[in-house]
Each structure stands twice: as C-alpha cells, then as structure tokens.
Design a protein around this motif. Structure first.
Motif, PDB file in Angstrom:
ATOM      1  N   TYR A 600       0.813  -1.218   0.000  1.00  0.00           N
ATOM      2  CA  TYR A 600       0.000   0.000   0.000  1.00  0.00           C
ATOM      3  C   TYR A 600       0.848   1.270   0.000  1.00  0.00           C
ATOM      4  O   TYR A 600       0.364   2.335  -0.380  1.00  0.00           O
ATOM      5  CB  TYR A 600      -0.921   0.036   1.213  1.00  0.00           C
ATOM      6  CG  TYR A 600      -1.895  -1.124   1.304  1.00  0.00           C
ATOM      7  CD1 TYR A 600      -2.303  -1.818   0.176  1.00  0.00           C
ATOM      8  CD2 TYR A 600      -2.417  -1.530   2.530  1.00  0.00           C
ATOM      9  CE1 TYR A 600      -3.181  -2.876   0.258  1.00  0.00           C
ATOM     10  CE2 TYR A 600      -3.318  -2.589   2.620  1.00  0.00           C
ATOM     11  CZ  TYR A 600      -3.693  -3.264   1.482  1.00  0.00           C
ATOM     12  OH  TYR A 600      -4.565  -4.308   1.573  1.00  0.00           O
ATOM     13  N   HIS A 625      -7.138  -1.628  -0.954  1.00  0.00           N
ATOM     14  CA  HIS A 625      -7.078  -2.856  -0.154  1.00  0.00           C
ATOM     15  C   HIS A 625      -6.898  -4.049  -1.086  1.00  0.00           C
ATOM     16  O   HIS A 625      -6.659  -3.887  -2.282  1.00  0.00           O
ATOM     17  CB  HIS A 625      -8.330  -3.011   0.706  1.00  0.00           C
ATOM     18  CG  HIS A 625      -9.599  -3.192  -0.082  1.00  0.00           C
ATOM     19  ND1 HIS A 625     -10.565  -4.120   0.233  1.00  0.00           N
ATOM     20  CD2 HIS A 625     -10.074  -2.554  -1.194  1.00  0.00           C
ATOM     21  CE1 HIS A 625     -11.564  -4.042  -0.627  1.00  0.00           C
ATOM     22  NE2 HIS A 625     -11.286  -3.107  -1.502  1.00  0.00           N
ATOM     23  N   MET A 626      -6.999  -5.246  -0.521  1.00  0.00           N
ATOM     24  CA  MET A 626      -6.909  -6.468  -1.311  1.00  0.00           C
ATOM     25  C   MET A 626      -8.298  -7.069  -1.451  1.00  0.00           C
ATOM     26  O   MET A 626      -8.838  -7.606  -0.481  1.00  0.00           O
ATOM     27  CB  MET A 626      -5.966  -7.477  -0.649  1.00  0.00           C
ATOM     28  CG  MET A 626      -4.500  -7.167  -0.774  1.00  0.00           C
ATOM     29  SD  MET A 626      -3.497  -8.508  -0.090  1.00  0.00           S
ATOM     30  CE  MET A 626      -1.863  -7.998  -0.592  1.00  0.00           C
ATOM     31  N   SER A 634      -2.634  -5.672  -4.517  1.00  0.00           N
ATOM     32  CA  SER A 634      -3.652  -4.728  -4.053  1.00  0.00           C
ATOM     33  C   SER A 634      -4.578  -4.280  -5.178  1.00  0.00           C
ATOM     34  O   SER A 634      -4.302  -4.473  -6.363  1.00  0.00           O
ATOM     35  CB  SER A 634      -2.977  -3.506  -3.424  1.00  0.00           C
ATOM     36  OG  SER A 634      -2.320  -2.758  -4.424  1.00  0.00           O
TER      37      SER A 634
END
Length: 821
Positions: A600, A625-626, A634
């Motif tokens: 990130y 985010h994932m 990501s």
C-alpha cells in the motif's frame, strides 16, 4: 469440457485412486479470453481440434527401467557408454549388502503409445474393468527401437556427467580421478596370492607393502570387487592400514584412497573416518594439486567431508592468486559438489572468472555456473552478464548439458540477459527431443523464473514431454506445470500435455508426502490455466496434507491459501476437502499485514489513491485494499452508479482519516456532466478541482447548521442536489427515504496499478497469477480497470493536471458502464 474418470492401480500407492485427467472449471470470461488467444496464432487455432482428453500408457506394464536421475543429454555414443556402466554397477550392487557408490532405483512405467481418444465420457463404474482388460492385453514384447533410444537418452550417470570438463585438458589428470584410466587387470590368481600373503604374515606389514597390496587388489576385475569387499582378509588389510596410518607418506595415503575409489568402498565404512582425520591433519603439508585430488576422491566415494573441505577452502583463500585455470575450475567444481559456499573465497574467485573467461572451454563455463548454482553462491550482475555474453556468441557450439548449467545460474541470479535468451530460442528447440527430462525441465523453469515467453521453446517442450512423462520425478512434473501456468501458455497439444502430467502426478502421489511443496507447485500451475483435478485438490486441502505443509522447511501456507480460495471461486460444484475458516483467517491477516508495510505504501499506489480521492470527492469514494487476499496484490475499489455517479462506500477509512473526514464534494448536475463527458472547453482541470473543493466547503458549512430532523430536513438533502455527508454527520434517526430505496444498480471497479512483475519479460503478456486474479474478479462481479505500468509510471513524473485527466479517462470510460449494463 468433458471429464474422464479413470480408476487404476499405480505401483507404490497404498490405495486405489480415481482421478480426473483433464478436470476443468472455467468462467465464461476466462473461456472467451482463451478462445480469443487461440485465434491469435495458427498453432493455437489448430489446437481447437485436439481431443477433450487423452489417456496414455507409456511403456508395457511390468517393464523395469533402471532409473538414475542425471543432469542432461549428451551425444548418443556417450549415452550408450553410460548405460553400459550403470548396468554393470547395478549387477555389482546385488553382491554387496553395504551398497555401492552408484545407487540405482527401479520403477514401473507404462507404454508411450496412446489409447484411443475418449470424448465427453461420463464417470462409469464399468470403465475400470474395460481399461484393466485393455492394459492386460497390451503386448509385453521387447521394446521398440524408438523406446530403446529414448531410454538411452534418459539414462545418464549423475556423478560422471558433471565431470566431462575434465577431459578437455591434460592438466586435470593430476587433479581428479579418471574412471576410464587404462589399467592392467590383475589375474584372479594374483589376487588370491595377495590375500594369502595377508593371512600368512602375522607381523604388521610395512606401509609400502600395504600400499602395494591395495594397488594390486584395486586392479582385480570389476565383477570381483563386491566379493573382495566382503572378504575377511581384505578387512584385515584395512585394519593394518588404519593402525599404521601415521606412518604412511602423503602420496601413499593418496594411492590407498584411490584404491578405495576403484573398489567402490561404501562411504559409511568406519575406516574412512581415520583417513579423513589424517588428511585434515596433513592439509598444510600438501600442495594444492594434492588437496584438489583428495577432494575429488572423496567426491567419487560420495562421502561428505565438511571438515576437510573447510580447511581446503581456507588454504585456497590464502593462495587464490596462484590458482591456475585448471586448478580454479576444479576448485569451483569441488565447491559445488560439496554444496558449500565459502563467502570470503567466492568474492575473490569472481575476479578469476573474469581473468580466465575468454580462455575457458565451453564445458568449463558450464562447470563454473553449475558449481556456483549448487553451492548457492552469489555472483555480481556484471560477472553474470559477462558469462552471458560469452555464451551468446558460441551457443551453437555448446553442449546442451553445459548450456543448461548456465541457464540454472542465470535463473538463480535473475539476470534477464535478452541476447542470450533470444539466441536460446533459436538454438534449443531443435535439441529438445535429444535432451533428457530433467534438462528440459530446467529449460522451461528458467523461462518461467525469468518471466521470458518464447513460444518456440515452450512448444518444443510441450510436444516432446508426453512421450517422456514417465521419466518425470514429482519435482519435474510440478515444475513443468508451474512453468507453463506461470507464463499462461497453452501448447498446441494442450490436452495431451496436461493429461499426461496430471496422470504422472497421480503416479507420484506417494512422493508428495515427503515433498509437499511439489504438489502445491503443480496444482497452482494448473489453477493459473483453469484446471482443477478434483482428487489431487481434495488431497492437497485435506487436514492430513495441511499438517505436512506445516512441518515443511518451506512456507507453504500462502500457496495453500491461494489454491483453496481459487477453488472456492472457480469450482462451485467442488465437493472435496476445504481449508478451515481459522486457517484462512490466519493467512489473510498475515497477507494484509505484509501489504500494509510493503504494498500500500508504494509511490505509484499512494499517488493513484490520492488523486482518485481528489477527483471523486474524498476517501469514502476509494478504498485501497486487497479484494482477493489470496492473490497477494492490491486493488483500488471504486463504485459507480449506472449513470456514472461515484457512490460513497468507504466510510470506515474516511472517518479514520482526520484530515479528510469533513471534506466532501457537492455533486451538482454540471459537475456530474463534466466528470462523465469531460470538462467543458471553458474550464481547465484546475478549475474543475477548485469547483469541487468549493462545493465541498459549502457542504461542510451546510452540515454544521442546526438540523431540524424529520422528513422535511432529509428532503432538503436529496432535493435539488445530492449531498455526500460525512458518516459522523449523517441524520441517522430519520427514516429511509423512498428515493434512496430505489438506487440504481452500481458498477464496482477494481482498479489495478500494475508493475513489470505482473507481465512477461519485455512484453505486455500477463503472467498466470495475475491473469487468474483478473479472471476471478470478473467472476465476482467486478469490472477490472488497469493503470498499466507503461502508461502510469511515466505519468508520475508529469503534472497533476495530466494525471487527473488520465484517471478521469480511465474511471469514467463510457464503455465500462455500457459493458456492465
């Protein structure tokens, strides 16, 4: 895709396994993608006519093959010599209870001729007896000429092949043991006379006499060696030699050790401890030629002597500048065979590689690379590139064995030497049929490790493999599947290629108990290309196998997680074992923690998030985010209404961000028109951004005014303009509005900020893992939008206006909405 279930007993398995030869679960998007890919090349177009499943039996059942894994193929004449030697050593082993230096293992194989193709077959209990009947009726006659030639190609001496370089210079005769040295064979009567002398003489023999006895006995015919080793008189001679070991001269000790090599004395023989200790004591009184020769004898005896090697390396470290070319190459060979990397010495040896590089024979270049690879020795990029330059110029003259050794080191150093790889694509495909299975595996693995896609190499590997598949170890089969899956390549003989490898994985199922990493490697490679063999997956996700992965020296839990979650998404009808929720939670937390620290925070991702928040109206419109933690990369998630309006959804992150929690954008009709259709000619992107900020400040001021509550107050909010409220200031007590209850269907965007590691080397072809991820995102209802590195990375150095304009084009592309609708 039809599923063929075959029930069959495999040698070495404790139970009968039923397995699917080409089990495939495909999403519509993935299927259409592969159809399009097949249409791109004539080879792929022809592959459409391949049968749905091919069942192969690769050698008559019950036929025994002496299997000795080796490095790679050489000339046919050398193959015949190796085969003859191996057969003689196998016979010798039957006379010795302690074993020999050459250990052979036997396994059953099946025939290389294929059964008739079966299409659209359903699971049928009657199929098993029919198949067994066909197998039992298969001719068990002698091998065909083609099969005999293939066996010769596959059978090589794994101990002798790396020593081919020693035949290139006469200097190696004083540094190494020559197995093919011409000696005068001692008659049996003379051997009996020597043994009788040992019995008759009650006094201790002199060192000279003992040495002479060993020399003579080592010249007995090879077929007598096993009987000699078990003779009590020979044991007595060995005892005499140990008792008097300190009285021997160094040259006499070396001669005795050479006799042990000729007689194939077992490496665990107790008397060898005394010899190892004595040679360690004498290291500093020996010259380098003697030290290298003794180290070579220990290698031929297959005895691990770490103490002796450690002292040898210290000696070489002090005299490294005096190393001649043959001494240097022999030293690197010893380092590799000892699997030991003396860091301080290797740094000095790098300069010797550059010094002698142009003088090395091509076999010596291969030996240097193999020694560095086996000892896991680091090497600078500069030196590896110099080696690559030398090999590129003379690749056609290089043996396949030496070339593959260079590829191993290229793979280890992860150097993308493009000229070498391009030349490899010209030289190696015609050689593939003559290279043995392990050599072919290393070629394919080098391509996948370097992310280098060469269709000629991969097609040659695929076409050659089915007829050789029964020579695959579990490791080989797994690496082939991984390599092709990683590069996302579908060979012309796709079904035959995969069905033969899946069947071999079943044959080797017992090996996966010891090497669980190989099973996961193979299954992940299959998952990349949308193939999910039920029985193998059922075993891999079972509690028993999960426990084995915990005991492995490798970290395998993330691979299990990737496999398990992929099965959940792509195989809704799967009924087998699954990973426990606790296991998935544990690995998800591990992956997310890693992402927070390493993914990130990458500049290209941070910049994209910041600009998207500015363009859309705040952090509640974007979430970094994932979406799929099991793919370990990501995503930037954005939601749009069908009319193109951004929809807020990330209120948790927006509230946590103190700087932005009260900042929003008033989405007027004019602003929406500009976002969807592009800015007006009279407004610059900077003005658009200023207007958005102004509307955001206006919304904050209105939100701070007293709220009268009730439906009237709420209708003010959703009247002429839609206001995006911060979560902390939303009128939570008012009842839901009929207007909000009828929100249009939304489009969820999964924005991918890609980098070079997502693609094949020097191309725009996605690697298997990232192709799998995008396929699964589509199956879950996301629209995938990519910011490809070749577009986004150069923009990072450009103006903010240019970056905003680019993101606006990507997010508000009308094709996204029309395609989702």
């Amino acid at each position: 895709m039809a599923t063929v279930l075959i029930c069959r007993r495999f040698p070495g398995l404790s139970r009968v396994t039923a397995f699917s030869t080409t089990t495939k679960c495909k999403a519509k998007s993935g299927s259409s993608k592969r159809k399009q890919k097949k249409e791109e090349t004539p080879e792929a177009a022809n592959a459409g006519t391949e049968p749905a499943a091919t069942i192969q039996l690769l050698n008559p059942l019950g036929y025994k093959v002496l299997y000795n894994p080796s490095a790679y193929a050489k000339s046919r004449a050398a193959s015949q010599q190796h085969a003859a030697r191996n057969c003689g050593q196998a016979l010798d082993s039957t006379f010795s209870s302690t074993g020999t230096a050459q250990v052979q293992s036997t396994f059953s194989t099946t025939s290389s001729q294929a059964l008739p193709t079966i299409k659209n077959a359903l699971p049928n209990p009657k199929f098993k007896p029919l198949l067994e009947q066909a197998v039992s009726a298969w001719p068990s006659a002698a091998q065909t000429k083609e099969e005999a030639e293939m066996e010769k190609t596959e059978m090589h001496d794994s101990k002798e092949d790396p020593r081919v370089f020693q035949k290139g210079r006469p200097e190696y005769q004083s540094l190494s043991y020559n197995k093919f040295e011409l000696i005068e064979v001692l008659p049996l009567e003379a051997g009996d006379s020597v043994l009788h002398s040992i019995t008759v003489c009650k006094d201790k023999q002199s060192p000279e006499t003992i040495t002479d006895y060993f020399r003579k006995l080592s010249c007995l015919p090879v077929e007598q060696h096993a009987a000699l080793r078990s003779d009590p008189r020979f044991h007595r001679l060995c005892s005499y030699a140990v008792e008097s070991i300190q009285l021997f001269s160094t040259s006499e000790l070396i001669d005795i050790l050479k006799a042990f090599v000729r007689l194939v004395v077992p490496p665990t023989h107790p008397m060898l401890n005394a010899y190892e200790n004595e040679f360690c004591r004498r290291v500093w009184d020996m010259n380098l030629d003697q030290l290298l020769l003794v180290a070579d004898y220990w290698r031929c005896l297959e005895r691990s002597v770490p103490s002796f090697l450690s002292i040898l390396f210290s000696y070489a470290n002090m005299h490294w500048k005096d190393l001649t070319l043959p001494q240097f190459v022999q030293l690197v060979y010893i380092i590799g065979e000892g699997r030991k990397s003396p860091t301080d010495l290797m740094q000095k040896l790098e300069s010797l590689i550059l010094k002698y590089l142009d003088s090395f024979t091509l076999e010596e270049v291969g030996t240097i690379c193999l020694g560095l690879f086996k000892s896991i020795s680091g090497i600078s990029d500069h030196v590896m590139r110099k080696i690559g330059d030398r090999v590129t110029l003379q690749m056609e003259e290089m043996s396949s064995y030496a070339l593959v050794n260079v590829l191993k080191m290229l793979r280890y150093t992860r150097i993308g030497h493009l000229p070498l790889l391009k030349q490899l694509g010209k030289v190696i495909p015609p050689r593939i049929p003559m290279i043995n299975i392990q050599g072919i595996m290393h070629i394919a693995l080098t391509c996948s490790s370097l992310h280098y896609y060469d269709e000629d190499i991969l097609a040659a590997v695929a076409m050659s493999l089915p007829s050789k598949v029964t020579y695959c170890r579990s490791k080989d089969a797994a690496k082939f599947l991984w390599s092709f899956g990683c590069l996302d390549y579908e060979p012309p003989n796709e079904e035959q290629f995969y069905s033969s490898l899946i069947e071999q994985m079943h044959r080797k199922l017992h090996e996966f108990e010891k090497f669980p990493e190989h099973l996961l490697t193979g299954l992940l490679g299959l998952a990349f290309v949308q193939r999910f063999p039920d029985e193998l997956i059922d075993y891999a996700l079972s509690n028993e196998f999960v426990q084995k992965t915990r005991e492995s020296k490798y970290e395998l839990r993330k691979d299990l997680f990737t496999l398990g979650k992929s099965v959940e998404i792509e195989c809704p009808g799967y009924k087998g074992s699954r990973l426990s929720p606790q296991f998935c939670k544990e690995i998800t937390e591990m992956v997310l923690n890693f992402a927070k620290e390493e993914i990130y925070v990458r500049p290209e991702i941070v910049e994209a998030v910041s600009l998207l928040e500015s363009m859309l109206g705040g952090p509640e419109y974007v979430k970094s985010h994932m979406l799929l933690p099991h793919t370990r990369s990501s995503d930037l998630e954005v939601h749009l209404a069908m009319d193109g309006r951004p929809i807020p959804f990330n209120f948790k992150d927006a509230t946590a961000d103190k700087k932005l929690k009260d900042i929003g954008v008033n989405l007027t009709d004019d602003l929406l028109t500009q976002l969807i259709k592009g800015r007006s000619n009279s407004q610059s992107p900077v003005e658009v951004e200023k207007e958005a900020k102004a509307h955001g400040q206006e919304r904050v001021e209105e939100a701070q005014a007293p709220c009268t509550g009730g439906r009237a107050a709420f209708s003010d909010v959703v009247g002429d303009r839609l206001k995006v409220w911060p979560k902390s200031q939303r009128p939570l007590e008012t009842p839901p509005s009929p207007v909000l209850a009828q929100q249009p269907r939304e489009v969820k965007l999964a924005i991918q900020v890609s980098n070079r590691n997502h693609y094949c080397y020097c191309s725009k072809r996605l690697l298997g893992l990232h192709s799998l991820k995008r396929r699964q995102l589509r199956q879950l209802g996301y629209v995938v939008v990519e910011l490809p590195f070749w577009e986004w990375f150069p923009l990072l150095k450009r103006t903010r206006v240019e970056k905003l304009s680019y993101l606006h084009y990507k997010v508000f592309n009308p094709a996204l909405l029309s395609g989702a609708g």
